[in-house]
Design a protein around this motif. Structure first.
Motif, short mmCIF file in Angstrom:
data_model
loop_
_atom_site.label_atom_id
_atom_site.label_comp_id
_atom_site.label_asym_id
_atom_site.label_seq_id
_atom_site.Cartn_x
_atom_site.Cartn_y
_atom_site.Cartn_z
N PHE A 1 0.80 -1.23 0.00
CA PHE A 1 0.00 0.00 0.00
C PHE A 1 0.83 1.28 0.00
CE2 PHE A 1 -2.24 -3.34 2.38
CZ PHE A 1 -3.35 -3.50 1.56
N ALA A 2 2.16 1.16 -0.17
CA ALA A 2 3.04 2.33 -0.10
C ALA A 2 2.82 3.09 1.19
CB ALA A 2 2.83 3.24 -1.32
N SER A 3 2.60 2.37 2.28
CA SER A 3 2.30 2.97 3.58
C SER A 3 3.53 3.68 4.14
CB SER A 3 1.83 1.89 4.56
OG SER A 3 1.76 2.39 5.88
N ASP A 4 3.28 4.82 4.82
CA ASP A 4 4.37 5.54 5.48
C ASP A 4 4.48 5.16 6.95
OD1 ASP A 4 2.17 6.73 6.60
OD2 ASP A 4 2.65 8.76 5.93
N GLY A 5 3.70 4.16 7.39
CA GLY A 5 3.78 3.69 8.77
C GLY A 5 2.91 4.43 9.75
N ARG A 6 2.13 5.41 9.27
CA ARG A 6 1.31 6.20 10.18
C ARG A 6 -0.13 5.72 10.25
NH1 ARG A 6 4.61 9.98 7.57
NH2 ARG A 6 5.88 11.27 8.98
N LEU A 7 -0.71 5.44 9.08
CA LEU A 7 -2.13 5.08 9.02
C LEU A 7 -2.31 3.73 8.34
CD1 LEU A 7 -3.77 8.46 7.91
CD2 LEU A 7 -3.74 7.47 10.21
N ALA A 8 -3.37 3.03 8.76
CA ALA A 8 -3.74 1.78 8.11
C ALA A 8 -4.35 2.08 6.74
CB ALA A 8 -4.74 1.02 8.99
N PRO A 9 -4.38 1.10 5.83
CA PRO A 9 -5.03 1.31 4.53
C PRO A 9 -6.50 1.68 4.71
CG PRO A 9 -3.72 -0.71 4.53
CD PRO A 9 -3.77 -0.23 5.94
N PRO A 10 -7.06 2.55 3.87
CA PRO A 10 -8.47 2.98 4.03
C PRO A 10 -9.45 1.83 4.11
CG PRO A 10 -7.34 4.38 2.44
CD PRO A 10 -6.37 3.27 2.79
N ALA A 11 -9.27 0.80 3.28
CA ALA A 11 -10.21 -0.33 3.30
C ALA A 11 -10.17 -1.05 4.64
CB ALA A 11 -9.88 -1.31 2.17
N LEU A 12 -8.98 -1.14 5.25
CA LEU A 12 -8.85 -1.78 6.56
C LEU A 12 -9.50 -0.92 7.64
CD1 LEU A 12 -7.73 -4.00 8.40
CD2 LEU A 12 -5.57 -2.74 8.47
N ILE A 13 -9.32 0.40 7.55
CA ILE A 13 -9.94 1.29 8.53
C ILE A 13 -11.46 1.16 8.49
CG2 ILE A 13 -10.27 3.70 9.20
CD1 ILE A 13 -7.51 4.31 8.03
N ALA A 14 -12.03 1.19 7.28
CA ALA A 14 -13.49 1.08 7.14
C ALA A 14 -13.99 -0.24 7.71
CB ALA A 14 -13.88 1.22 5.67
#
Length: 322
Positions: free
Chosen positions: A178-191
């Motif tokens: 997800f090219a995550s920066d380590g701060r937030l979970a992926p939007p689909a996972l959050i939802a």
């Protein structure tokens, strides 16, 4: 006058590093001397920006943070520390003369672990530091143990999706997928976690039921998130597992001259997914999936989903792709 007790019996390590953040020199001097005489290594900062810089560079084991400072106050400092993966797990003990409930709640909302009232009582501060250092070491050891055994785990704060902590493998998987920066979970996972939180009311998932899971796909690679437990109010501990279908897909493409997308559709058919399910997974409409399946049936020489699945599974097993 402050009376020091040099043998308080606290559990500490000689390598424990404490960062004190306060804009009042007298406060810094008292705390620095007390902590130094108790065997801690001490750093100081007199404003918010320097506190952020020193925390990032020195990686202290705990931060004593003044709530009220000119410019960037302690609440903003804490929020910024918690927003950065490198400093997010550091325990923060607020020092404040503000005892109103509103300010206490603000300290915890900003990410504070605890707070002490001014004027500072040294023995109380030392006791709280020792307690939080012990807890932080236990959590760090748990994360290190998970890393050592190759487990990808993380804790997500709902509803904002902030990653409270994650093992190195989990960070790597999120970055890759997800090219995550380590701060937030992926939007689909959050939802998904928001819906799960509402359904479970934040309680530990019943042991009599299988833990819920979510699979997010990117091409032939899938990342499965499985709930381990709720670790606190609106916080979820998840275990990640990566699956790679490249070998079975390659086998299907070679055996039946399928396109990459046709092979993906057929692979999901073998798992019993409907056209709508497959469309959701691959980001296509059910009508598009149906069109791909028509081509698949023609190339496999079959007329039904069950027949296509049976032929595909037999071929993959024969070719050693699954």
């Amino acid at each position: 006058m402050i009376t020091m007790n040099h043998d308080l019996g606290f559990d500490r390590s000689s390598t424990d590093l404490i960062l004190i953040v306060d804009d009042v020199p007298d406060n810094l001097a008292v705390l620095h001397d007390a902590l130094d005489e108790s065997g801690y290594t001490v750093l100081v900062a007199t404003d918010g920006p320097s506190a952020l810089s020193r925390a990032a560079q020195a990686q202290p084991d705990l931060i004593l943070l003044d709530a009220v400072m000119p410019g960037m106050d302690g609440f903003e400092v804490a929020r910024r520390l918690k927003a950065e993966p490198a400093t997010a797990t550091m325990p923060i003990v607020f020092m404040t003369g503000l005892t109103d409930t509103e300010h206490v709640l603000a300290a915890f909302a900003a990410g504070g672990t605890d707070y002490v009232n001014k004027p500072i009582r040294v023995r109380e501060v030392l006791a709280r530091i020792a307690t939080h250092l012990h807890s932080a070491r236990a959590q760090r050891q748990a994360r290190n143990a998970l890393d050592a055994f190759g487990h990808a785990t993380l804790v997500v704060q709902v509803p904002d999706g902030r990653l409270l902590w994650q093992t190195a493998l989990a960070r790597q998987l999120l970055e890759t997928h997800f090219a995550s920066d380590g701060r937030l979970a992926p939007p689909a996972l959050i939802a998904w976690l928001q819906r799960l939180t509402m359904a479970s009311m934040g309680s530990v998932w019943p042991s009599s039921s299988p833990p819920p899971s979510l699979t997010l796909s990117a091409g032939c690679r899938r990342l499965r998130f499985t709930v381990h437990e709720a670790t606190g109010e609106d916080q979820w501990l998840l275990v990640l597992r990566e699956d790679d279908d490249s070998a079975p897909l390659d086998a299907l493409m070679q055996a039946f001259k399928l396109t990459p997308r046709e092979a993906e559709v057929l692979a999901w058919v073998t798992r019993g997914k409907t056209n709508r399910d497959i469309g959701d997974i691959l980001g296509s409409s059910p009508a598009t999936v149906k069109k791909h399946l028509e081509h698949v049936y023609e190339k496999l020489g079959v007329e039904t989903r069950n027949a296509a699945a049976a032929v595909a599974l037999a071929s993959v097993r024969q070719l050693g792709g699954g």
